[in-house]
Design a protein around this motif. Sequence first.
Motif, PDB file in Angstrom:
ATOM      1  N   ILE A 109      20.348  31.964  43.287  1.00  0.00           N
ATOM      2  CA  ILE A 109      21.674  32.111  43.972  1.00  0.00           C
ATOM      3  C   ILE A 109      21.875  30.771  44.042  1.00  0.00           C
ATOM      4  N   SER A 110      23.450  30.883  43.773  1.00  0.00           N
ATOM      5  CA  SER A 110      24.390  29.856  44.158  1.00  0.00           C
ATOM      6  C   SER A 110      25.906  29.877  44.959  1.00  0.00           C
ATOM      7  N   ARG A 111      26.663  28.780  44.945  1.00  0.00           N
ATOM      8  CA  ARG A 111      27.546  29.708  45.461  1.00  0.00           C
ATOM      9  C   ARG A 111      28.453  27.685  46.000  1.00  0.00           C
ATOM     10  N   ASP A 112      29.627  28.829  45.177  1.00  0.00           N
ATOM     11  CA  ASP A 112      30.896  27.200  45.306  1.00  0.00           C
ATOM     12  C   ASP A 112      31.977  27.447  46.119  1.00  0.00           C
ATOM     13  N   ASN A 113      31.718  27.038  47.284  1.00  0.00           N
ATOM     14  CA  ASN A 113      32.460  27.970  48.117  1.00  0.00           C
ATOM     15  C   ASN A 113      34.386  27.318  48.501  1.00  0.00           C
ATOM     16  N   TYR A 114      34.335  26.506  47.194  1.00  0.00           N
ATOM     17  CA  TYR A 114      35.565  25.574  47.399  1.00  0.00           C
ATOM     18  C   TYR A 114      36.228  26.994  46.153  1.00  0.00           C
ATOM     19  N   GLU A 115      35.415  27.360  45.023  1.00  0.00           N
ATOM     20  CA  GLU A 115      36.197  28.314  43.901  1.00  0.00           C
ATOM     21  C   GLU A 115      36.186  29.019  45.022  1.00  0.00           C
ATOM     22  N   ASN A 116      35.456  30.193  45.473  1.00  0.00           N
ATOM     23  CA  ASN A 116      34.973  30.810  46.283  1.00  0.00           C
ATOM     24  C   ASN A 116      34.254  31.842  45.177  1.00  0.00           C
ATOM     25  N   THR A 117      33.720  31.707  45.043  1.00  0.00           N
ATOM     26  CA  THR A 117      32.513  32.124  43.202  1.00  0.00           C
ATOM     27  C   THR A 117      31.316  32.049  43.766  1.00  0.00           C
ATOM     28  N   VAL A 118      30.400  32.860  43.390  1.00  0.00           N
ATOM     29  CA  VAL A 118      29.111  33.466  43.774  1.00  0.00           C
ATOM     30  C   VAL A 118      28.139  32.889  42.749  1.00  0.00           C
ATOM     31  N   TYR A 119      26.942  32.938  41.742  1.00  0.00           N
ATOM     32  CA  TYR A 119      26.567  32.782  40.606  1.00  0.00           C
ATOM     33  C   TYR A 119      25.529  33.320  40.564  1.00  0.00           C
ATOM     34  N   LEU A 120      24.000  33.681  39.922  1.00  0.00           N
ATOM     35  CA  LEU A 120      23.159  33.799  39.358  1.00  0.00           C
ATOM     36  C   LEU A 120      22.564  33.845  38.392  1.00  0.00           C
ATOM     37  N   GLU A 121      22.317  33.089  38.119  1.00  0.00           N
ATOM     38  CA  GLU A 121      21.605  32.202  37.281  1.00  0.00           C
ATOM     39  C   GLU A 121      20.523  32.637  36.972  1.00  0.00           C
ATOM     40  N   MET A 122      19.971  33.712  35.571  1.00  0.00           N
ATOM     41  CA  MET A 122      18.726  34.619  35.541  1.00  0.00           C
ATOM     42  C   MET A 122      18.136  34.158  34.220  1.00  0.00           C
ATOM     43  N   ASN A 123      17.058  33.410  34.588  1.00  0.00           N
ATOM     44  CA  ASN A 123      15.521  32.508  33.189  1.00  0.00           C
ATOM     45  C   ASN A 123      14.903  33.387  32.648  1.00  0.00           C
ATOM     46  N   ASN A 124      14.020  33.187  31.410  1.00  0.00           N
ATOM     47  CA  ASN A 124      12.853  34.058  31.171  1.00  0.00           C
ATOM     48  C   ASN A 124      13.335  35.300  31.852  1.00  0.00           C
ATOM     49  N   LEU A 125      14.970  36.389  31.041  1.00  0.00           N
ATOM     50  CA  LEU A 125      15.193  37.507  31.265  1.00  0.00           C
ATOM     51  C   LEU A 125      13.238  38.676  30.819  1.00  0.00           C
ATOM     52  N   LYS A 126      13.838  39.669  31.512  1.00  0.00           N
ATOM     53  CA  LYS A 126      12.200  40.615  31.135  1.00  0.00           C
ATOM     54  C   LYS A 126      13.209  42.169  30.566  1.00  0.00           C
ATOM     55  N   PRO A 127      12.618  42.795  29.687  1.00  0.00           N
ATOM     56  CA  PRO A 127      13.502  44.074  29.029  1.00  0.00           C
ATOM     57  C   PRO A 127      13.258  44.451  30.929  1.00  0.00           C
ATOM     58  N   ASP A 128      12.872  44.474  31.849  1.00  0.00           N
ATOM     59  CA  ASP A 128      12.582  45.345  32.783  1.00  0.00           C
ATOM     60  C   ASP A 128      13.826  44.703  34.440  1.00  0.00           C
ATOM     61  N   ASP A 129      14.612  43.852  33.364  1.00  0.00           N
ATOM     62  CA  ASP A 129      15.696  42.982  34.145  1.00  0.00           C
ATOM     63  C   ASP A 129      17.063  43.973  33.389  1.00  0.00           C
ATOM     64  N   THR A 130      16.921  44.630  32.647  1.00  0.00           N
ATOM     65  CA  THR A 130      18.094  45.616  32.145  1.00  0.00           C
ATOM     66  C   THR A 130      18.690  46.107  33.610  1.00  0.00           C
ATOM     67  N   ALA A 131      20.042  46.141  33.434  1.00  0.00           N
ATOM     68  CA  ALA A 131      20.700  46.999  34.806  1.00  0.00           C
ATOM     69  C   ALA A 131      22.109  46.877  35.139  1.00  0.00           C
ATOM     70  N   VAL A 132      22.846  47.735  35.700  1.00  0.00           N
ATOM     71  CA  VAL A 132      24.012  46.780  36.274  1.00  0.00           C
ATOM     72  C   VAL A 132      23.578  45.607  37.272  1.00  0.00           C
ATOM     73  N   TYR A 133      24.377  44.734  37.195  1.00  0.00           N
ATOM     74  CA  TYR A 133      23.934  43.998  38.545  1.00  0.00           C
ATOM     75  C   TYR A 133      25.792  44.067  39.349  1.00  0.00           C
ATOM     76  N   TYR A 134      25.222  43.638  40.524  1.00  0.00           N
ATOM     77  CA  TYR A 134      26.694  43.623  41.237  1.00  0.00           C
ATOM     78  C   TYR A 134      26.320  42.589  42.351  1.00  0.00           C
ATOM     79  N   CYS A 135      27.056  42.245  42.947  1.00  0.00           N
ATOM     80  CA  CYS A 135      27.585  40.862  43.825  1.00  0.00           C
ATOM     81  C   CYS A 135      28.575  41.709  45.414  1.00  0.00           C
ATOM     82  N   ALA A 136      27.504  41.648  46.236  1.00  0.00           N
ATOM     83  CA  ALA A 136      28.330  41.772  47.732  1.00  0.00           C
ATOM     84  C   ALA A 136      28.232  41.193  48.575  1.00  0.00           C
ATOM     85  N   ILE A 137      29.009  41.002  49.354  1.00  0.00           N
ATOM     86  CA  ILE A 137      29.853  39.901  50.533  1.00  0.00           C
ATOM     87  C   ILE A 137      30.111  40.675  52.301  1.00  0.00           C
ATOM     88  N   MET A 138      29.073  40.482  52.898  1.00  0.00           N
ATOM     89  CA  MET A 138      29.630  41.327  54.139  1.00  0.00           C
ATOM     90  C   MET A 138      30.953  40.616  54.667  1.00  0.00           C
TER      91      MET A 138
END
Length: 115
Positions: A69-98
Amino acid sequence: QVQLVESGGGLVQAGGSLRLSCAASGSIFSGNPWGWYRQAPGKSRELAAVCSSGGVIVYADSVKGRFTISRDNYENTVYLEMNNLKPDDTAVYYCAIMVGSTTHWGQGTQVTVSS
């Protein structure tokens, strides 16, 4: 009002990579805790990775070493880089900020990993 919009999901073969983005608008500050969660079919939503207000990052054991995970504070954007993906990673992905005592969620983006 805080709004989060995820993008970057899709269909990928096992072993492949995807990069999810979450664009935030509204009263967002660099110190807000934030994270990525996922929900597979028939399962509860679970944490993938979170970043505390102090910048401490925690990954779920199931994604450790493969997701970043990473964040670009200037762009107000957060990222999730996912490598070596597996079938068990299949899902709906949500970002959340408190913000204060409220957790704001995006609408989610589907990630499907084929075997």
